[in-house]
Design a protein around this motif. Structure first.
Motif, PDB file in Angstrom:
ATOM      1  N   ARG A 108     -56.218 -84.155  35.963  1.00 50.98           N
ATOM      2  CA  ARG A 108     -56.507 -82.806  35.223  1.00 50.98           C
ATOM      3  C   ARG A 108     -55.148 -82.728  34.025  1.00 50.98           C
ATOM      4  O   ARG A 108     -54.302 -83.084  34.389  1.00 50.98           O
ATOM      5  CB  ARG A 108     -56.201 -81.230  35.916  1.00 50.98           C
ATOM      6  N   GLY A 109     -55.536 -82.148  32.814  1.00 51.64           N
ATOM      7  CA  GLY A 109     -54.701 -82.085  31.867  1.00 51.64           C
ATOM      8  C   GLY A 109     -54.468 -83.342  31.070  1.00 51.64           C
ATOM      9  O   GLY A 109     -55.386 -83.861  30.985  1.00 51.64           O
ATOM     10  N   ALA A 110     -53.183 -83.723  30.573  1.00 48.46           N
ATOM     11  CA  ALA A 110     -53.075 -84.889  29.700  1.00 48.46           C
ATOM     12  C   ALA A 110     -51.636 -85.293  29.819  1.00 48.46           C
ATOM     13  O   ALA A 110     -50.790 -84.410  29.949  1.00 48.46           O
ATOM     14  CB  ALA A 110     -53.625 -84.416  28.286  1.00 48.46           C
ATOM     15  N   VAL A 111     -51.439 -86.483  29.527  1.00 46.58           N
ATOM     16  CA  VAL A 111     -50.139 -87.290  29.395  1.00 46.58           C
ATOM     17  C   VAL A 111     -49.824 -88.177  28.268  1.00 46.58           C
ATOM     18  O   VAL A 111     -50.944 -88.722  27.909  1.00 46.58           O
ATOM     19  CB  VAL A 111     -49.611 -87.927  30.994  1.00 46.58           C
ATOM     20  N   THR A 112     -49.016 -88.459  27.816  1.00 51.02           N
ATOM     21  CA  THR A 112     -48.782 -89.400  26.861  1.00 51.02           C
ATOM     22  C   THR A 112     -47.574 -90.596  27.605  1.00 51.02           C
ATOM     23  O   THR A 112     -46.957 -90.249  28.408  1.00 51.02           O
ATOM     24  CB  THR A 112     -47.865 -88.828  25.819  1.00 51.02           C
ATOM     25  N   LEU A 113     -48.072 -91.661  27.188  1.00 51.72           N
ATOM     26  CA  LEU A 113     -47.451 -92.949  27.903  1.00 51.72           C
ATOM     27  C   LEU A 113     -46.787 -93.738  27.008  1.00 51.72           C
ATOM     28  O   LEU A 113     -47.295 -94.076  25.967  1.00 51.72           O
ATOM     29  CB  LEU A 113     -48.417 -93.772  28.595  1.00 51.72           C
ATOM     30  N   GLY A 114     -45.472 -93.869  27.358  1.00 54.79           N
ATOM     31  CA  GLY A 114     -44.715 -94.805  26.452  1.00 54.79           C
ATOM     32  C   GLY A 114     -44.080 -96.144  27.133  1.00 54.79           C
ATOM     33  O   GLY A 114     -43.897 -95.981  28.455  1.00 54.79           O
ATOM     34  N   ASN A 142     -45.654 -84.820  29.756  1.00 56.14           N
ATOM     35  CA  ASN A 142     -46.619 -83.987  29.573  1.00 56.14           C
ATOM     36  C   ASN A 142     -46.256 -83.067  28.574  1.00 56.14           C
ATOM     37  O   ASN A 142     -45.615 -82.245  28.658  1.00 56.14           O
ATOM     38  CB  ASN A 142     -47.126 -83.139  30.875  1.00 56.14           C
ATOM     39  N   ASP A 143     -46.971 -83.291  27.436  1.00 50.95           N
ATOM     40  CA  ASP A 143     -46.410 -82.493  26.339  1.00 50.95           C
ATOM     41  C   ASP A 143     -47.347 -81.399  25.887  1.00 50.95           C
ATOM     42  O   ASP A 143     -47.351 -80.553  25.026  1.00 50.95           O
ATOM     43  CB  ASP A 143     -46.205 -83.259  25.225  1.00 50.95           C
ATOM     44  N   GLY A 144     -48.277 -81.088  26.847  1.00 50.82           N
ATOM     45  CA  GLY A 144     -49.213 -80.012  26.903  1.00 50.82           C
ATOM     46  C   GLY A 144     -48.839 -78.851  27.355  1.00 50.82           C
ATOM     47  O   GLY A 144     -47.547 -78.573  27.683  1.00 50.82           O
ATOM     48  N   THR A 145     -49.886 -77.814  27.456  1.00 46.95           N
ATOM     49  CA  THR A 145     -49.257 -76.533  27.979  1.00 46.95           C
ATOM     50  C   THR A 145     -49.630 -75.922  29.275  1.00 46.95           C
ATOM     51  O   THR A 145     -49.395 -75.141  29.940  1.00 46.95           O
ATOM     52  CB  THR A 145     -49.987 -75.376  26.869  1.00 46.95           C
ATOM     53  N   ALA A 146     -50.514 -77.119  29.962  1.00 43.35           N
ATOM     54  CA  ALA A 146     -50.821 -77.016  31.362  1.00 43.35           C
ATOM     55  C   ALA A 146     -50.545 -77.902  32.191  1.00 43.35           C
ATOM     56  O   ALA A 146     -49.991 -79.002  31.590  1.00 43.35           O
ATOM     57  CB  ALA A 146     -52.438 -77.131  31.625  1.00 43.35           C
ATOM     58  N   PRO A 147     -50.203 -77.879  33.617  1.00 46.55           N
ATOM     59  CA  PRO A 147     -49.705 -79.059  34.345  1.00 46.55           C
ATOM     60  C   PRO A 147     -50.803 -80.207  34.216  1.00 46.55           C
ATOM     61  O   PRO A 147     -52.040 -80.023  33.969  1.00 46.55           O
ATOM     62  CB  PRO A 147     -49.944 -78.402  35.857  1.00 46.55           C
ATOM     63  N   ALA A 148     -50.355 -81.451  34.414  1.00 46.61           N
ATOM     64  CA  ALA A 148     -51.080 -82.538  34.308  1.00 46.61           C
ATOM     65  C   ALA A 148     -51.041 -83.011  35.902  1.00 46.61           C
ATOM     66  O   ALA A 148     -49.746 -83.368  36.408  1.00 46.61           O
ATOM     67  CB  ALA A 148     -50.496 -83.610  33.564  1.00 46.61           C
ATOM     68  N   GLU A 149     -52.257 -83.160  36.515  1.00 47.45           N
ATOM     69  CA  GLU A 149     -52.206 -83.738  37.954  1.00 47.45           C
ATOM     70  C   GLU A 149     -52.607 -85.135  37.747  1.00 47.45           C
ATOM     71  O   GLU A 149     -53.675 -85.477  37.084  1.00 47.45           O
ATOM     72  CB  GLU A 149     -53.209 -82.794  38.644  1.00 47.45           C
ATOM     73  N   LEU A 150     -51.914 -86.054  38.281  1.00 43.52           N
ATOM     74  CA  LEU A 150     -52.214 -87.529  38.219  1.00 43.52           C
ATOM     75  C   LEU A 150     -52.427 -87.935  39.630  1.00 43.52           C
ATOM     76  O   LEU A 150     -51.694 -87.701  40.504  1.00 43.52           O
ATOM     77  CB  LEU A 150     -50.980 -88.161  37.709  1.00 43.52           C
TER      78      LEU A 150
END
Length: 173
Positions: A108-114, A142-150
């Protein structure tokens, strides 16, 4: 009427009373008339109570597509682990690396990976997966506005820490 002399009458009454007592004593229940109460019989061993097996929690399946070819090799035994990680909006992991590989499915949500060698962060949304090779420095945010579930799966060398913090390999950090 015939009179019985007193000593014989007393003996007869005593005999009647004694006989009645014996008769009553024979009919008495344990604990009555002074009879000892027998020890309670040992209770039979209780049958083991069958404890129902715990119902496994429903596990929501997670699947994602990795964006490139994946090769996994280990020099020996490895510890395989799967866990759920939730990154709150705005949360960023520090730069780190693992003594093995990591695959992450975004449930759920989105993440960025560096990651080292790719300092421009790549964005991964629901249903996508990312792979980080053995000992490659990286961080997720997580640079979004909702939690990111991984769903995070690691294949790590046994007996060593799961990860270690490293300095950023990217010049803009």
């Amino acid at each position: 009427m015939t009179l019985i002399p007193r000593p014989f009458r007393t003996a007869r009454v005593a005999a009647l009373l004694l006989g009645g007592g014996v008769l009553l004593g024979a009919c008495a229940q344990p604990g009555q008339l002074g009879q000892p109460v027998p020890a309670a019989p040992a209770a039979p061993a209780a049958a083991p109570v069958a404890v129902p097996a715990p119902v496994p929690a429903t596990v929501e399946p997670a699947a994602g597509t990795v964006d490139s070819k994946v090769t996994i090799r280990t020099p020996g035994p490895a510890v395989y682990a799967v866990r759920t990680v939730v990154l709150a909006p705005g949360e960023t992991q520090e730069w780190h690396r693992h003594p093995g590989t990591e695959t992450v499915i975004v449930r759920r949500g989105a993440v960025t990976l560096g990651r080292e060698g790719g300092c421009t962060p790549a964005r991964f949304g629901e249903g996508e997966a990312l792979f980080v090779g053995d000992a490659v420095p990286h961080r997720l945010a997580n640079d979004g506005t909702a939690p990111a579930e991984l769903v995070v799966t690691t294949l790590l060398a046994p007996g060593v820490p799961d990860s270690e913090d490293v300095s950023s390999p990217c010049p803009e950090d």
